[in-house]
Scaffold this active site. Structure first.
Site, PDB file in Angstrom:
ATOM      1  N   LYS A   1       2.272  11.527 -11.152  1.00 28.98           N
ATOM      2  CA  LYS A   1       1.429  10.601 -11.920  1.00 28.98           C
ATOM      3  C   LYS A   1       2.238   9.339 -12.191  1.00 28.98           C
ATOM      4  CE  LYS A   1      -1.605  13.578 -14.688  1.00 28.98           C
ATOM      5  NZ  LYS A   1      -1.953  13.931 -16.079  1.00 28.98           N
TER       6      LYS A   1
ATOM      7  N   GLU B   1      -5.282  17.205 -11.350  1.00 29.24           N
ATOM      8  CA  GLU B   1      -5.764  17.605 -12.675  1.00 29.24           C
ATOM      9  C   GLU B   1      -7.268  17.798 -12.747  1.00 29.24           C
ATOM     10  OE1 GLU B   1      -3.706  15.857 -16.029  1.00 29.24           O
ATOM     11  OE2 GLU B   1      -5.493  16.097 -17.271  1.00 29.24           O
TER      12      GLU B   1
ATOM     13  N   ARG C   1      -4.066  22.182 -13.889  1.00 27.18           N
ATOM     14  CA  ARG C   1      -3.059  21.253 -14.396  1.00 27.18           C
ATOM     15  C   ARG C   1      -3.265  20.957 -15.885  1.00 27.18           C
ATOM     16  NH1 ARG C   1      -0.305  16.240 -11.059  1.00 27.18           N
ATOM     17  NH2 ARG C   1       0.978  15.513 -12.763  1.00 27.18           N
TER      18      ARG C   1
ATOM     19  N   LYS D   1       6.379  23.291 -13.393  1.00 29.22           N
ATOM     20  CA  LYS D   1       5.494  22.143 -13.186  1.00 29.22           C
ATOM     21  C   LYS D   1       5.126  22.021 -11.710  1.00 29.22           C
ATOM     22  CE  LYS D   1       4.230  17.479 -14.305  1.00 29.22           C
ATOM     23  NZ  LYS D   1       4.413  16.260 -15.073  1.00 29.22           N
TER      24      LYS D   1
ATOM     25  N   HIS E   1       6.564  11.004 -28.887  1.00 24.04           N
ATOM     26  CA  HIS E   1       5.652  11.892 -28.158  1.00 24.04           C
ATOM     27  C   HIS E   1       6.060  13.369 -28.307  1.00 24.04           C
ATOM     28  CE1 HIS E   1       2.861  13.240 -25.096  1.00 24.04           C
ATOM     29  NE2 HIS E   1       3.868  13.819 -24.443  1.00 24.04           N
TER      30      HIS E   1
ATOM     31  N   HIS F   1      -1.593  14.108 -29.358  1.00 25.36           N
ATOM     32  CA  HIS F   1      -2.047  12.723 -29.160  1.00 25.36           C
ATOM     33  C   HIS F   1      -2.685  12.173 -30.434  1.00 25.36           C
ATOM     34  CE1 HIS F   1      -2.240  13.427 -24.542  1.00 25.36           C
ATOM     35  NE2 HIS F   1      -1.114  12.857 -24.883  1.00 25.36           N
TER      36      HIS F   1
ATOM     37  N   ASN G   1      -1.261  20.329 -20.755  1.00 22.43           N
ATOM     38  CA  ASN G   1      -1.605  19.590 -21.974  1.00 22.43           C
ATOM     39  C   ASN G   1      -1.507  20.452 -23.237  1.00 22.43           C
ATOM     40  OD1 ASN G   1      -2.175  17.238 -20.560  1.00 22.43           O
ATOM     41  ND2 ASN G   1      -4.255  17.923 -20.118  1.00 22.43           N
TER      42      ASN G   1
ATOM     43  N   ARG H   1       0.819  -1.232   0.000  1.00 22.91           N
ATOM     44  CA  ARG H   1       0.000   0.000   0.000  1.00 22.91           C
ATOM     45  C   ARG H   1       0.846   1.272   0.000  1.00 22.91           C
ATOM     46  NH1 ARG H   1      -2.544  -3.122   3.793  1.00 22.91           N
ATOM     47  NH2 ARG H   1      -4.378  -4.214   2.986  1.00 22.91           N
TER      48      ARG H   1
ATOM     49  N   HIS I   1      -0.884  18.974 -26.603  1.00 20.25           N
ATOM     50  CA  HIS I   1      -1.073  17.529 -26.479  1.00 20.25           C
ATOM     51  C   HIS I   1      -2.358  17.035 -27.125  1.00 20.25           C
ATOM     52  CE1 HIS I   1       2.341  17.832 -23.866  1.00 20.25           C
ATOM     53  NE2 HIS I   1       2.320  16.544 -23.558  1.00 20.25           N
TER      54      HIS I   1
ATOM     55  N   GLU J   1       8.668  19.466 -24.580  1.00 23.05           N
ATOM     56  CA  GLU J   1       7.991  19.801 -23.322  1.00 23.05           C
ATOM     57  C   GLU J   1       8.601  21.075 -22.720  1.00 23.05           C
ATOM     58  OE1 GLU J   1       5.302  18.170 -22.435  1.00 23.05           O
ATOM     59  OE2 GLU J   1       5.476  16.200 -23.389  1.00 23.05           O
TER      60      GLU J   1
END
Ligand code: NAD
Ligand code: MG
Length: 361
Positions: free
Chosen positions: A143, A237, A241, A227, A265, A252, A245, A121, A248, A185
């Site tokens: 993340k 998010e 946040r 960031k 990417h 994507h 993106n 955990r 993106h 980025e």
């Protein structure tokens, strides 16, 4: 040494950035309440380069490190590979205070972070990112995830590291294309948050591409600060946040249409940022000069602006399926100026089509 503090209530942590600091990770861990056994997770490319120096630094600080090496690449971000890491953790008897250390790019960071979040955990997690993308993006913010055969990053958790250690010198061995992917980025951070940083990037693009340590430290520190500030305000998010993106949404779609192989990417995000800049100026949200400046910096960093031959309809299909779509509306992150963005759903398909056709000529 540059230090960036990530302020998140009861799980704040520090990012340490310095040339050569990989040999001091053990020292930095000494004051933390950790057990002696430590699991370093890395990949086959990174292991021969940096796992020795990292393991030695842990051993010198009194830890008992074990290095687990997994195959490189996105396919290791899987439940099957996570299971191998769990098995190693259990069989070597890691307890609740045993650190799991990610040594590698975003694949290793996301995989190890997911294991650290769920083994017993949650056990202490430390990031030693070795790609520019991981140093400016994936190692900050908490993340973690593995992929499912039906989609990327679908199984994961928000789980913050206790320590992030960034050594810009490890970027010396990074393939050129991976460096540039990280630079996409980096450009993004300038556009979304900081005109002065954007200007710094314009002035220092050659030094950065030449991987000069001083300029890399400046770039990495500034990106981590931006960031960290965004994540501190919106860890999960729900609102702000989303500005991360930028580029993106179309990015994507480009990755998807290319079958995740033609453009990486960062390259897809570069094309997406160009698209977002064009969309912003065509909607009169920003000046054409601001949009042109973004285009110029993307090119300066050796990144692509367009995906010639791609189908507008196919790209539109991917846009509709993007996970940032809420109530079937796309959340567009668009520019108001260099250094300032806004989130809007109010963009007509006609405008999007016009931009996509410019991107695919
Ligand atoms: P990666 O981890 O696959 O690394 C790229 C390649 O570089 C690999 O082949 C790796 O072995 C090699 N490599 C790494 N460091 C090296 C070094 N110093 N010298 C030589 N070779 C080196 O890819 P990445 O671009 O770092 O990360 C991509 C992943 O990150 C994706 O899975 C993406 O989903 C994830 N990501 C996560 C977040 C987040 O917030 N968690 C954000 C962005 C991206
Ligand atoms: Mg990205």
């Amino acid at each position: 040494m540059a230090e960036v503090r990530v302020n998140l209530a009861n799980h704040s942590y520090t990012i340490h950035i310095m040339a050569g600091i990989i040999s001091q990770v053990g020292q930095l861990m000494k004051d933390m309440p950790l057990s002696r056994k430590a699991l370093i997770v890395t990949d086959e490319n990174v292991a021969p380069l940096y796992s020795g120096v990292l393991a030695d630094s842990l051993a010198a600080a009194g830890f008992l490190p074990f290095v687990l090496v997994v195959p490189p690449g996105e396919s290791s971000k899987s439940l099957a590979t996570a299971d191998k890491v769990f098995t190693q953790a259990i069989s070597m008897g890691l307890d609740r205070k045993s650190p799991i250390i990610a040594l590698g790019g975003g694949v290793i960071g996301d995989l190890s972070g997911f294991v650290a979040a769920t083994y017993l955990r949650g056990v202490p997690f430390i990031q030693v990112p070795t790609t520019l993308l991981a140093q400016v993006d994936s190692s900050v913010g908490g993340k973690t995830a593995v992929n499912h055969p039906l989609g990327k990053n679908l199984i994961g958790a928000f789980y913050q590291p206790q320590l992030v250690v960034i050594d810009p010198l490890v970027l010396d061995t990074l393939p050129e294309r991976e460096l540039k992917a990280g630079l996409a980025e980096v450009v993004k951070y300038g556009v979304i948050a900081d005109y002065d940083f954007f200007d710094y990037l314009i002035r220092h693009q050659e030094d950065i591409l030449a991987r000069r340590p001083d300029e890399l430290i400046e770039v990495i520190s500034r990106c981590c600060q931006i960031k960290a500030a965004v994540v501190a305000q919106d860890e999960r998010e729900t609102s702000l946040r989303m500005i991360l993106n930028f580029g993106h949404t179309i990015g994507h779609a480009v990755e998807g249409v290319g079958g995740y192989s033609e453009y990486n990417h960062g390259e897809a995000v570069a094309i997406g940022m160009h698209g977002a800049a064009l969309l912003s100026s065509s909607l009169h949200l920003c000046s054409t000069a601001a949009s042109a400046a973004v285009k110029q910096l993307i090119t300066g960093m050796g990144l692509p602006l367009t995906a010639p031959g791609y189908g507008t309809d196919e790209l539109l299909g991917y846009l509709a399926r993007d996970k940032k779509v809420v109530d079937s509306k796309v959340n567009w992150v668009l520019m108001q100026d260099v250094g300032r963005v806004t989130i809007t759903q109010d963009v007509s398909e006609e405008h999007v089509r016009a931009v996509l056709s410019q991107l695919t000529e």
